[in-house]
Motif scaffolding. Structure first.
Motif, mmCIF file in Angstrom:
data_model
loop_
_atom_site.group_PDB
_atom_site.id
_atom_site.type_symbol
_atom_site.label_atom_id
_atom_site.label_comp_id
_atom_site.label_asym_id
_atom_site.label_seq_id
_atom_site.Cartn_x
_atom_site.Cartn_y
_atom_site.Cartn_z
ATOM 1 N N ASP A 12 -22.238 -18.085 80.511
ATOM 2 C CA ASP A 12 -22.717 -16.707 80.690
ATOM 3 C C ASP A 12 -24.169 -16.696 81.145
ATOM 4 O O ASP A 12 -24.540 -15.915 82.041
ATOM 5 C CB ASP A 12 -22.575 -15.919 79.387
ATOM 6 C CG ASP A 12 -21.128 -15.651 79.010
ATOM 7 O OD1 ASP A 12 -20.235 -15.863 79.858
ATOM 8 O OD2 ASP A 12 -20.885 -15.245 77.844
ATOM 9 N N MET A 21 -24.346 -17.837 84.775
ATOM 10 C CA MET A 21 -23.868 -16.758 85.651
ATOM 11 C C MET A 21 -24.936 -15.664 85.773
ATOM 12 O O MET A 21 -25.188 -15.145 86.865
ATOM 13 C CB MET A 21 -22.568 -16.157 85.107
ATOM 14 C CG MET A 21 -21.401 -17.104 85.144
ATOM 15 S SD MET A 21 -20.725 -17.297 86.772
ATOM 16 C CE MET A 21 -19.813 -15.796 86.903
ATOM 17 N N SER A 22 -25.559 -15.349 84.663
ATOM 18 C CA SER A 22 -26.596 -14.319 84.666
ATOM 19 C C SER A 22 -27.775 -14.749 85.532
ATOM 20 O O SER A 22 -28.301 -13.948 86.327
ATOM 21 C CB SER A 22 -27.052 -14.054 83.224
ATOM 22 O OG SER A 22 -28.172 -13.227 83.195
ATOM 23 N N GLN A 79 -27.691 -16.944 87.974
ATOM 24 C CA GLN A 79 -27.262 -16.973 89.374
ATOM 25 C C GLN A 79 -27.230 -15.563 89.957
ATOM 26 O O GLN A 79 -27.651 -15.351 91.109
ATOM 27 C CB GLN A 79 -25.876 -17.626 89.497
ATOM 28 C CG GLN A 79 -25.916 -19.131 89.358
ATOM 29 C CD GLN A 79 -24.529 -19.759 89.404
ATOM 30 O OE1 GLN A 79 -23.535 -19.113 89.121
ATOM 31 N NE2 GLN A 79 -24.484 -21.038 89.762
ATOM 32 N N ASP A 80 -26.733 -14.611 89.175
ATOM 33 C CA ASP A 80 -26.709 -13.224 89.652
ATOM 34 C C ASP A 80 -28.122 -12.710 89.917
ATOM 35 O O ASP A 80 -28.379 -12.050 90.933
ATOM 36 C CB ASP A 80 -26.013 -12.311 88.636
ATOM 37 C CG ASP A 80 -24.512 -12.517 88.586
ATOM 38 O OD1 ASP A 80 -23.966 -13.146 89.519
ATOM 39 O OD2 ASP A 80 -23.888 -12.060 87.600
ATOM 40 N N GLU A 81 -29.012 -13.027 88.966
ATOM 41 C CA GLU A 81 -30.398 -12.586 89.141
ATOM 42 C C GLU A 81 -31.010 -13.236 90.380
ATOM 43 O O GLU A 81 -31.713 -12.582 91.149
ATOM 44 C CB GLU A 81 -31.231 -12.929 87.901
ATOM 45 C CG GLU A 81 -32.656 -12.432 88.010
ATOM 46 C CD GLU A 81 -33.478 -12.724 86.772
ATOM 47 O OE1 GLU A 81 -34.705 -12.584 86.854
ATOM 48 O OE2 GLU A 81 -32.904 -13.085 85.736
ATOM 49 N N TYR A 82 -30.741 -14.511 90.580
ATOM 50 C CA TYR A 82 -31.278 -15.194 91.764
ATOM 51 C C TYR A 82 -30.723 -14.560 93.044
ATOM 52 O O TYR A 82 -31.465 -14.344 94.000
ATOM 53 C CB TYR A 82 -30.943 -16.691 91.718
ATOM 54 C CG TYR A 82 -31.338 -17.405 92.975
ATOM 55 C CD1 TYR A 82 -32.668 -17.741 93.222
ATOM 56 C CD2 TYR A 82 -30.388 -17.723 93.951
ATOM 57 C CE1 TYR A 82 -33.035 -18.376 94.397
ATOM 58 C CE2 TYR A 82 -30.739 -18.344 95.118
ATOM 59 C CZ TYR A 82 -32.069 -18.682 95.344
ATOM 60 O OH TYR A 82 -32.432 -19.294 96.505
ATOM 61 N N GLU A 83 -29.416 -14.309 93.026
ATOM 62 C CA GLU A 83 -28.798 -13.719 94.226
ATOM 63 C C GLU A 83 -29.414 -12.366 94.565
ATOM 64 O O GLU A 83 -29.612 -12.050 95.737
ATOM 65 C CB GLU A 83 -27.279 -13.559 94.031
ATOM 66 C CG GLU A 83 -26.509 -14.847 93.999
ATOM 67 C CD GLU A 83 -26.577 -15.623 95.299
ATOM 68 O OE1 GLU A 83 -26.603 -14.995 96.386
ATOM 69 O OE2 GLU A 83 -26.628 -16.863 95.230
ATOM 70 N N THR A 84 -29.720 -11.590 93.542
ATOM 71 C CA THR A 84 -30.260 -10.250 93.811
ATOM 72 C C THR A 84 -31.771 -10.268 94.054
ATOM 73 O O THR A 84 -32.283 -9.391 94.749
ATOM 74 C CB THR A 84 -29.953 -9.283 92.648
ATOM 75 O OG1 THR A 84 -30.482 -9.805 91.446
ATOM 76 C CG2 THR A 84 -28.465 -9.064 92.518
#
Length: 103
Positions: free
Chosen positions: A76, A79-80, A82-87
């Motif tokens: 988790d 994933m969090s 990675q999501d933050e990096y992507e955004t």
């Protein structure tokens, strides 16, 4: 006098027979006791091994549950991140560039 000696001889023979019988009974009791002791030891060892096995299984189950929980939490978090990096990767790149150029 011979009758007294005969009587004492009979008593001695009877006493020897009683002692011999008592020794045989003692040997039998000793053997029974040893068999019971061995059986008790065997049963105790078996019960102890069963309890140890149950404890080990419980500990293994607890360890697996804990590791699964940690793995889930780590996944988790990854994933969090990675999501933050992507955004926000563009913002991070700009901040890094700004810090490098300010020096």
């Amino acid at each position: 006098m011979d009758s007294v000696i005969d009587k004492l001889t009979e008593i001695e023979v009877a006493a020897s027979a009683i002692v011999s019988h008592a020794e045989k009974e003692k040997e039998e009791l000793d053997r029974e006791f040893e068999e019971r002791r061995k059986e008790f030891d065997r049963e105790l060892e078996e019960k102890t091994n069963e309890k140890i096995k149950k404890i080990q299984e419980e500990l293994e189950r607890d360890k697996k549950t804990m590791l699964d929980g940690q793995e889930s939490a780590s996944s988790d978090l990854i994933m969090s991140l990675q999501d933050e990096y992507e955004t926000r990767h563009t913002e991070y790149a700009k901040e890094i560039l700004q810090r490098i150029t300010e020096v």
